[in-house]
Design an enzyme around this catalytic site. Structure first.
Site, mmCIF file in Angstrom:
data_model
loop_
_atom_site.group_PDB
_atom_site.id
_atom_site.type_symbol
_atom_site.label_atom_id
_atom_site.label_comp_id
_atom_site.label_asym_id
_atom_site.label_seq_id
_atom_site.Cartn_x
_atom_site.Cartn_y
_atom_site.Cartn_z
ATOM 1 N N GLY A 1 0.787 -1.317 -0.092
ATOM 2 C CA GLY A 1 -0.068 -0.124 -0.104
ATOM 3 C C GLY A 1 1.017 1.406 -0.116
ATOM 4 N N CYS B 1 5.049 -6.609 1.591
ATOM 5 C CA CYS B 1 5.332 -5.026 1.678
ATOM 6 C C CYS B 1 4.795 -4.144 2.664
ATOM 7 C CB CYS B 1 5.072 -4.403 0.369
ATOM 8 S SG CYS B 1 6.087 -3.035 -0.021
ATOM 9 N N TYR B 2 3.796 -3.382 2.633
ATOM 10 C CA TYR B 2 3.136 -2.628 3.486
ATOM 11 C C TYR B 2 2.595 -3.698 4.651
ATOM 12 C CZ TYR B 2 -0.066 0.694 5.822
ATOM 13 O OH TYR B 2 -0.748 1.620 6.650
ATOM 14 N N HIS C 1 7.875 -8.171 -3.367
ATOM 15 C CA HIS C 1 6.904 -8.351 -4.011
ATOM 16 C C HIS C 1 6.893 -9.788 -4.618
ATOM 17 C CE1 HIS C 1 4.568 -4.800 -3.345
ATOM 18 N NE2 HIS C 1 5.640 -4.063 -3.402
ATOM 19 N N GLU D 1 4.401 -11.442 -6.025
ATOM 20 C CA GLU D 1 3.390 -11.626 -6.919
ATOM 21 C C GLU D 1 3.923 -11.274 -8.431
ATOM 22 O OE1 GLU D 1 3.548 -9.461 -4.209
ATOM 23 O OE2 GLU D 1 2.622 -7.398 -5.003
ATOM 24 N N ASP E 1 -16.070 -10.150 -23.084
ATOM 25 C CA ASP E 1 -16.456 -10.009 -21.672
ATOM 26 C C ASP E 1 -17.936 -9.997 -21.582
ATOM 27 O OD1 ASP E 1 -13.732 -9.459 -21.275
ATOM 28 O OD2 ASP E 1 -13.966 -7.380 -21.241
ATOM 29 N N LYS F 1 -8.297 -10.947 -17.957
ATOM 30 C CA LYS F 1 -8.897 -10.951 -19.344
ATOM 31 C C LYS F 1 -8.666 -12.501 -19.649
ATOM 32 C CE LYS F 1 -10.410 -9.237 -23.237
ATOM 33 N NZ LYS F 1 -11.511 -8.317 -23.066
#
Ligand code: XMP
Length: 524
Positions: free
Chosen positions: A55, A82-83, A169, A171, A227, A370
């Protein structure tokens, strides 16, 4: 049996959905909730694990996003990133301070591989760092299990309490073994079996839609894009004829596209729903007659859509829900994605038609990326042709015909575009067969456009004075910048020759080499 899930608590970082996605990639279902969500609600969801995201704040700032100590005392494993890592330390009595310099970018990290978090991870591994603050003192009960040259506590753990903190991070792909660490957390530490698949998403979502909608009525504007098609498929499977899809054929679709959409969702298609196709071609062409200015064309096409949809909605009357095929990137770009900052406003979100009388909005794809939407589409049995459709702008061929739009020009561009796509697809397919992988030139978007230029040519023994078609093909990751794709010359030549021979009214074919910027992908 209850669906096992991990919850991501969002503190406003840019990567929060990516965290959820990585968890799902490890076959564990995952949802994101704001840090403002009540602890009682989180307990009720009975997650197998909790991940706190990064964050933009500093934990010691007044008003910074925070969480309660009890979150760490639920007996549910918690991983702070992280945060989230700093917050865990801060709340549990450790210390977080501002470093002299920001640590940013790829960094060598030394891990203690006896930690369950780093099982099978190399002792030195590249990770992605992005922080000013650092953990200067761990909370009681924690031990350091990773560090970098500039960061004394790159990871910490208190396995007895089920608490783990990672400063970097995992991710993002730049953290080379990050996915392994997240997998270690969800599968080994949280003990998730990892049985979730996209078909479980489809199943669960169908159940949720049924529960929410009851015997209510739902209205969806179906464009035939990926979509809205996947949203239509999900809703149709869930509530059948309680769903009405309105598909407006504005006469600016690609060749046969309107019929293809009807073949899937119409009466003879594979879904049980009310499908209304509005053939509004003539209305659109009449409105567009004589209009050449690109923004004016876009505006007319947009407004006419609203008018047509409004007329249909009035015929249908009040509905309980208005469904939309909003997907996660639409949400983030509009700054509606929980806690993250606004990046840009987006045409697919907001701007709800105020003439439709409905109680609530349904967005079943709101948490998906997507490619996840495409996978859900395949699960639902929507044909690959539709599921893997290229991006196609709302104003359709209207912005691929430079200058005035009319039925004749639409037919020319439709035919030229169909030939072009067919040849590019064929060449890419042949390459793949021969080489086992897609060619590097395979464009991310490719289409034919009709220039407003006519020039002299010769055909047989006759002089011609006809239009020039422009072929566009770009390589891009985000569609914000793009390069022209280097299509093999023979492919271009074949396309040229077929277009000249098969499409009347065309005597020249150009290949557009312009990158974006300075060009845009579309021509208007
Ligand atoms: P440009 O032309 O801006 O296009 O480089 C970037 C991407 O956006 C698509 N595009 C649109 N999509 N409504 C849409 O839904 C629009 O008005 C629109 N204009 C451009 C374009 O096809 C490309 O993928």
């Amino acid at each position: 049996m209850e669906q096992e899930k991990v919850i991501v608590i969002d503190f406003g970082g840019q990567y929060n959905q990516l965290v959820a996605r990585r968890v799902r990639e490890n076959n564990v279902y995952c949802e994101i909730y704001s840090y403002r969500t009540d602890l009682s609600k989180i307990k009720e969801m009975n997650p197998k694990g909790i991940i706190l995201t990064g964050g933009p704040n500093s934990v010691y700032e007044e008003g910074a996003a925070t969480c309660s100590r009890e979150l760490f005392e639920l007996g549910i494993p918690v991983l702070g990133l992280c945060y989230g890592a700093q917050l865990m330390m801060h709340v549990l009595g450790g210390k977080v301070e501002r470093a002299a310099d920001r640590e940013y970018g790829k960094t060598e990290c030394h891990t203690d591989t006896s930690s369950a978090l780093f099982a099978d991870v190399h002792e030195t591994t590249t990770v992605w760092m992005s922080h000013f603050d650092y953990i200067s003192q761990m909370a009681d009960g924690f031990r350091e299990v990773a560090h970098t040259d500039n960061c004394p506590v790159a990871a910490a753990e208190n396995p007895e309490a089920g608490l783990y903190a990672i400063q970097f991070h995992p991710e993002v792909l730049h953290s080379v073994e990050g996915n392994k660490m997240l997998r270690n957390f969800v599968r080994n530490i949280c003990g998730c079996a990892g049985t979730w698949k996209m078909d479980s998403f489809v199943e669960t979502t169908i159940k949720e839609i049924r529960q929410k909608v009851g015997d209510g009525k739902v209205l969806l504007a179906l464009s035939g894009g990926v979509d809205s098609s996947v949203a239509a498929g999900l809703l149709a499977k869930a509530i059948g004829k309680q769903l009405t899809c309105v598909f407006v054929d504005h006469g600016l679709l690609r060749k046969n596209e309107g019929d293809e959409v009807e073949a899937v969702f119409g009466e003879k298609g594979q879904f049980d729903l009310n499908f209304i196709r509005v053939n509004a071609q003539d209305r659109y062409y009449a409105k567009l007659a004589g209009v050449t200015e690109p923004e004016a064309k876009r505006k007319i096409i947009g407004e006419e859509f609203i008018r047509v949809f409004e007329e249909e909605a009035k015929k249908i009357g009040a509905v309980d829900y208005l469904a939309q095929g909003t997907i996660y990137p639409d949400v983030v770009e509009s700054g509606l994605g929980g806690e993250s900052a606004v990046i840009k406003s987006h045409h697919n979100v907001g701007g709800l038609p105020d003439f439709v009388d409905f109680k609530e909005i349904i967005e079943p794809l709101r948490n998906l990326f997507k490619d996840e939407v495409r996978n859900a589409g395949l699960e639902l049995g929507i044909p690959e042709r539709l599921v893997f459709r290229q991006p196609f702008p709302g104003p359709g061929l209207g912005i691929r015909i430079i200058g005035e739009v009319n039925a004749k020009k639409v037919a020319i561009v439709q035919d030229a575009d169909a030939i072009y796509r067919e040849e590019v697809d064929r060449a890419a397919e042949e390459y793949k067969k021969a080489n086992g992988q897609a060619p590097s030139w395979k464009p991310d978007q490719y289409f034919a456009a009709l220039t407003n230029m006519r020039s002299v040519g010769v055909m047989g023994d006759e002089r011609t004075y006809d239009y020039a078609v422009a072929l566009r093909a770009v390589k891009t990751i985000d569609f914000m910048t793009a390069e022209a794709a280097d299509l093999p010359f023979e492919v271009l030549q074949k396309v040229m020759s077929r277009i000249i021979n098969e499409v009347r009214g065309v005597n020249r074919v150009f290949y557009d080499l312009t990158s974006k910027p300075p060009g845009t992908i579309e021509m208007e």
